[in-house]
Scaffold this motif. Structure first.
Motif, PDB file in Angstrom:
ATOM      1  N   SER A  43       0.866  -1.179   0.000  1.00  0.00           N
ATOM      2  CA  SER A  43       0.000   0.000   0.000  1.00  0.00           C
ATOM      3  C   SER A  43       0.900   1.226   0.000  1.00  0.00           C
ATOM      4  CB  SER A  43      -0.928   0.015   1.226  1.00  0.00           C
ATOM      5  OG  SER A  43      -0.171   0.048   2.418  1.00  0.00           O
ATOM      6  N   PHE A  44       0.324   2.385  -0.222  1.00  0.00           N
ATOM      7  CA  PHE A  44       1.079   3.624  -0.135  1.00  0.00           C
ATOM      8  C   PHE A  44       1.126   4.072   1.325  1.00  0.00           C
ATOM      9  CE2 PHE A  44      -0.315   4.429  -4.688  1.00  0.00           C
ATOM     10  CZ  PHE A  44       0.960   4.304  -5.221  1.00  0.00           C
ATOM     11  N   PRO A  45       2.308   4.224   1.920  1.00  0.00           N
ATOM     12  CA  PRO A  45       2.401   4.680   3.306  1.00  0.00           C
ATOM     13  C   PRO A  45       2.023   6.148   3.497  1.00  0.00           C
ATOM     14  CG  PRO A  45       4.390   3.508   2.644  1.00  0.00           C
ATOM     15  CD  PRO A  45       3.610   3.790   1.399  1.00  0.00           C
ATOM     16  N   ARG A  46       1.866   6.856   2.396  1.00  0.00           N
ATOM     17  CA  ARG A  46       1.555   8.281   2.435  1.00  0.00           C
ATOM     18  C   ARG A  46       2.556   9.011   3.328  1.00  0.00           C
ATOM     19  NH1 ARG A  46      -3.337   9.443   0.033  1.00  0.00           N
ATOM     20  NH2 ARG A  46      -2.423  11.540  -0.028  1.00  0.00           N
ATOM     21  N   SER A  47       2.127   9.893   4.206  1.00  0.00           N
ATOM     22  CA  SER A  47       3.083  10.704   4.962  1.00  0.00           C
ATOM     23  C   SER A  47       3.855   9.922   6.014  1.00  0.00           C
ATOM     24  CB  SER A  47       2.370  11.887   5.616  1.00  0.00           C
ATOM     25  OG  SER A  47       2.085  12.882   4.666  1.00  0.00           O
ATOM     26  N   SER A  48       3.481   8.665   6.265  1.00  0.00           N
ATOM     27  CA  SER A  48       4.312   7.846   7.145  1.00  0.00           C
ATOM     28  C   SER A  48       5.671   7.567   6.509  1.00  0.00           C
ATOM     29  CB  SER A  48       3.605   6.533   7.478  1.00  0.00           C
ATOM     30  OG  SER A  48       2.462   6.768   8.274  1.00  0.00           O
ATOM     31  N   ASN A  49       5.798   7.829   5.217  1.00  0.00           N
ATOM     32  CA  ASN A  49       7.085   7.705   4.525  1.00  0.00           C
ATOM     33  C   ASN A  49       8.059   8.827   4.867  1.00  0.00           C
ATOM     34  OD1 ASN A  49       7.580   5.438   2.928  1.00  0.00           O
ATOM     35  ND2 ASN A  49       6.560   6.245   1.124  1.00  0.00           N
ATOM     36  N   LYS A  50       7.574   9.915   5.446  1.00  0.00           N
ATOM     37  CA  LYS A  50       8.416  11.109   5.566  1.00  0.00           C
ATOM     38  C   LYS A  50       9.715  10.909   6.345  1.00  0.00           C
ATOM     39  CE  LYS A  50       4.857  14.571   4.682  1.00  0.00           C
ATOM     40  NZ  LYS A  50       3.906  15.534   5.258  1.00  0.00           N
ATOM     41  N   PRO A  51       9.718  10.180   7.459  1.00  0.00           N
ATOM     42  CA  PRO A  51      11.017   9.962   8.121  1.00  0.00           C
ATOM     43  C   PRO A  51      12.008   9.214   7.237  1.00  0.00           C
ATOM     44  CG  PRO A  51       9.221   9.511   9.638  1.00  0.00           C
ATOM     45  CD  PRO A  51       8.602   9.669   8.273  1.00  0.00           C
ATOM     46  N   LEU A  52      11.507   8.327   6.383  1.00  0.00           N
ATOM     47  CA  LEU A  52      12.384   7.602   5.472  1.00  0.00           C
ATOM     48  C   LEU A  52      12.890   8.530   4.365  1.00  0.00           C
ATOM     49  CD1 LEU A  52      10.281   4.313   5.099  1.00  0.00           C
ATOM     50  CD2 LEU A  52      11.719   5.090   7.003  1.00  0.00           C
ATOM     51  N   GLN A  53      12.033   9.435   3.921  1.00  0.00           N
ATOM     52  CA  GLN A  53      12.461  10.435   2.943  1.00  0.00           C
ATOM     53  C   GLN A  53      13.513  11.365   3.555  1.00  0.00           C
ATOM     54  OE1 GLN A  53       8.346  11.655   2.281  1.00  0.00           O
ATOM     55  NE2 GLN A  53       8.534  11.156   0.106  1.00  0.00           N
ATOM     56  N   ALA A  54      13.325  11.725   4.823  1.00  0.00           N
ATOM     57  CA  ALA A  54      14.315  12.575   5.498  1.00  0.00           C
ATOM     58  C   ALA A  54      15.647  11.861   5.623  1.00  0.00           C
ATOM     59  CB  ALA A  54      13.795  12.991   6.872  1.00  0.00           C
ATOM     60  N   LEU A  55      15.614  10.570   5.925  1.00  0.00           N
ATOM     61  CA  LEU A  55      16.848   9.789   5.989  1.00  0.00           C
ATOM     62  C   LEU A  55      17.563   9.808   4.647  1.00  0.00           C
ATOM     63  CD1 LEU A  55      18.789   7.805   7.381  1.00  0.00           C
ATOM     64  CD2 LEU A  55      17.233   5.956   6.708  1.00  0.00           C
ATOM     65  N   ALA A  56      16.816   9.677   3.570  1.00  0.00           N
ATOM     66  CA  ALA A  56      17.408   9.729   2.229  1.00  0.00           C
ATOM     67  C   ALA A  56      18.087  11.063   1.984  1.00  0.00           C
ATOM     68  CB  ALA A  56      16.337   9.474   1.172  1.00  0.00           C
ATOM     69  N   MET A  57      17.481  12.140   2.473  1.00  0.00           N
ATOM     70  CA  MET A  57      18.083  13.465   2.297  1.00  0.00           C
ATOM     71  C   MET A  57      19.396  13.576   3.068  1.00  0.00           C
ATOM     72  SD  MET A  57      14.787  16.008   2.346  1.00  0.00           S
ATOM     73  CE  MET A  57      13.273  15.143   2.698  1.00  0.00           C
ATOM     74  N   LEU A  58      19.423  13.066   4.309  1.00  0.00           N
ATOM     75  CA  LEU A  58      20.667  13.088   5.080  1.00  0.00           C
ATOM     76  C   LEU A  58      21.740  12.263   4.387  1.00  0.00           C
ATOM     77  CD1 LEU A  58      19.510  12.745   8.810  1.00  0.00           C
ATOM     78  CD2 LEU A  58      20.017  14.827   7.527  1.00  0.00           C
ATOM     79  N   ARG A  59      21.360  11.101   3.877  1.00  0.00           N
ATOM     80  CA  ARG A  59      22.322  10.260   3.165  1.00  0.00           C
ATOM     81  C   ARG A  59      22.838  10.952   1.911  1.00  0.00           C
ATOM     82  NH1 ARG A  59      20.035   3.976   3.229  1.00  0.00           N
ATOM     83  NH2 ARG A  59      20.278   3.614   5.479  1.00  0.00           N
ATOM     84  N   SER A  60      22.058  11.890   1.391  1.00  0.00           N
ATOM     85  CA  SER A  60      22.462  12.636   0.187  1.00  0.00           C
ATOM     86  C   SER A  60      23.187  13.931   0.524  1.00  0.00           C
ATOM     87  CB  SER A  60      21.220  12.938  -0.669  1.00  0.00           C
ATOM     88  OG  SER A  60      20.602  11.742  -1.103  1.00  0.00           O
ATOM     89  N   GLY A  61      23.487  14.139   1.806  1.00  0.00           N
ATOM     90  CA  GLY A  61      24.312  15.284   2.189  1.00  0.00           C
ATOM     91  C   GLY A  61      23.586  16.462   2.785  1.00  0.00           C
ATOM     92  N   LEU A  62      22.292  16.352   3.061  1.00  0.00           N
ATOM     93  CA  LEU A  62      21.572  17.456   3.701  1.00  0.00           C
ATOM     94  C   LEU A  62      22.126  17.689   5.097  1.00  0.00           C
ATOM     95  CD1 LEU A  62      19.179  19.489   3.757  1.00  0.00           C
ATOM     96  CD2 LEU A  62      17.800  17.634   4.719  1.00  0.00           C
ATOM     97  N   ASP A  63      22.418  18.932   5.434  1.00  0.00           N
ATOM     98  CA  ASP A  63      22.927  19.291   6.753  1.00  0.00           C
ATOM     99  C   ASP A  63      21.781  19.916   7.542  1.00  0.00           C
ATOM    100  OD1 ASP A  63      24.470  19.846   8.949  1.00  0.00           O
ATOM    101  OD2 ASP A  63      25.464  21.595   8.073  1.00  0.00           O
ATOM    102  N   LEU A  64      21.018  19.082   8.225  1.00  0.00           N
ATOM    103  CA  LEU A  64      19.859  19.535   8.978  1.00  0.00           C
ATOM    104  C   LEU A  64      19.773  18.713  10.249  1.00  0.00           C
ATOM    105  CD1 LEU A  64      17.799  21.735   8.141  1.00  0.00           C
ATOM    106  CD2 LEU A  64      16.237  19.901   7.482  1.00  0.00           C
ATOM    107  N   ASP A  65      19.343  19.355  11.315  1.00  0.00           N
ATOM    108  CA  ASP A  65      19.281  18.665  12.596  1.00  0.00           C
ATOM    109  C   ASP A  65      18.195  19.283  13.461  1.00  0.00           C
ATOM    110  OD1 ASP A  65      20.115  16.719  14.457  1.00  0.00           O
ATOM    111  OD2 ASP A  65      22.227  17.133  14.035  1.00  0.00           O
TER     112      ASP A  65
END
Length: 317
Positions: A43-65
């Motif tokens: 199924s589509f997790p919808r916004s429950s995906n957001k922490p996983l999307q944030a992890l992807a951003m950190l892995r891609s070099g986002l400097d956020l905390d």
């Protein structure tokens, strides 16, 4: 998906309605230990995906905390500090609010929306509950020198990295790609995979990017949801727990001991989500006394409680 009854709506001593759904809890190894329905279906997790999307951003070099990383994981209520936070993320990347491509909307939170309308303000992307995530996506693009005008394209490097990260932490391939309500790509996985991913985030070792996401969420729960939101109440009351609600009746929880919980209410409503989550946490042995107010939802008659939405007997046992 094959669903079963997970919540009952009682008006007095009369069973008026039921909510069907699918529920799963996984142990630290990612194996299902509670299963209702067929949680292996996708199924589509919808916004429950957001922490996983944030992890992807950190892995891609986002400097956020801290609170701004929590906001990147959020379906925020649109309170003033949420909107200001999204603009802070954009400003640090040298961007303005015109860069946001999320859907123009009014604040999600009831109180924030009422104040917004009373002030005569219109819908705008910065007020949309996903603006923190979109601001972080744009900041990730800037950090990598990626184009920002097409950051919502599933073939964009940001979205390719997001898909790869979701597959990694969920332990399974993405089964379908769609368009979420905010315009970003949404990646379908099983509820078992979603629960597994949340358990991994919540129990990740200190110093990892996964731990960084979990710490931001459970340290700043008001930035993930907002005033009075059940996801905020849950994280505020249960140390080390991460939780994220999603549209169409989805909810996911991760425990610092490595267990994960994911559910979907079949009719897409949000009424029974927290009720079911608390019941599953209780079955896992979690002390839920601090969130007992979420364990049922009142059913009203003439403005007063005359019944309640409760977990099904099968789920509560």
């Amino acid at each position: 998906m094959a669903h079963e009854v997970v919540a009952e709506v009682w008006r007095g001593d009369f069973l008026e309605s039921v909510h069907h759904g699918t529920v799963v809890a996984t142990d630290p190894s990612g194996t299902a230990v509670v299963s209702v329905g067929r949680p292996g279906d996708v199924s589509f997790p919808r916004s429950s995906n957001k922490p996983l999307q944030a992890l992807a951003m950190l892995r891609s070099g986002l400097d956020l905390d801290g609170e701004l990383l929590a906001l990147a994981c959020a379906s925020h209520s649109g309170e003033d500090f949420h909107v200001a936070g999204a603009l802070r993320i954009l400003a640090a990347a040298g961007l303005g609010e015109e860069a946001l491509q999320c859907t123009p909307d009014l604040p999600l939170g009831e109180q924030a929306r009422a104040r917004h309308l009373a002030a005569g303000l219109d819908a705008a992307p910065k007020y949309m509950n996903c603006s923190g995530k979109h601001a972080a996506m744009l900041a990730t693009c800037v950090a990598n020198g990626w184009s920002t005008h097409d950051y919502l394209d599933p073939a964009h490097p940001l979205q390719v990295a997001t898909r790869r990260t979701i597959e990694d932490v969920a332990g399974e391939p993405v089964a379908q790609v769609g368009v979420d309500g905010c315009g970003a790509p949404i990646f379908a996985i099983s509820l078992t995979g979603l629960a597994r991913a949340f358990g991994r985030l919540a129990s990740a070792a200190e110093g990892t990017l996964e731990h960084r996401v979990a710490t931001a969420m459970n340290t700043h729960p008001e930035w993930v949801g907002g005033t009075g939101r059940d996801v905020t109440v849950l994280m505020d009351a249960l140390p080390g727990v991460i939780a994220k609600d999603g549209a169409e009746g989805v909810y996911a929880v991760g425990l610092p001991t490595g267990e994960g919980v994911a559910l979907k209410i079949a009719d897409g409503s949000s009424r029974a989500r927290a009720v079911v989550v608390v019941a599953v946490l209780r079955r896992l042995g979690v002390d839920v006394d601090a969130v007992e107010g979420l364990a049922t939802v009142p059913v009203l008659g003439h403005g007063r409680a005359v019944g309640a939405v409760k977990p099904s007997l099968a789920l509560a046992s």
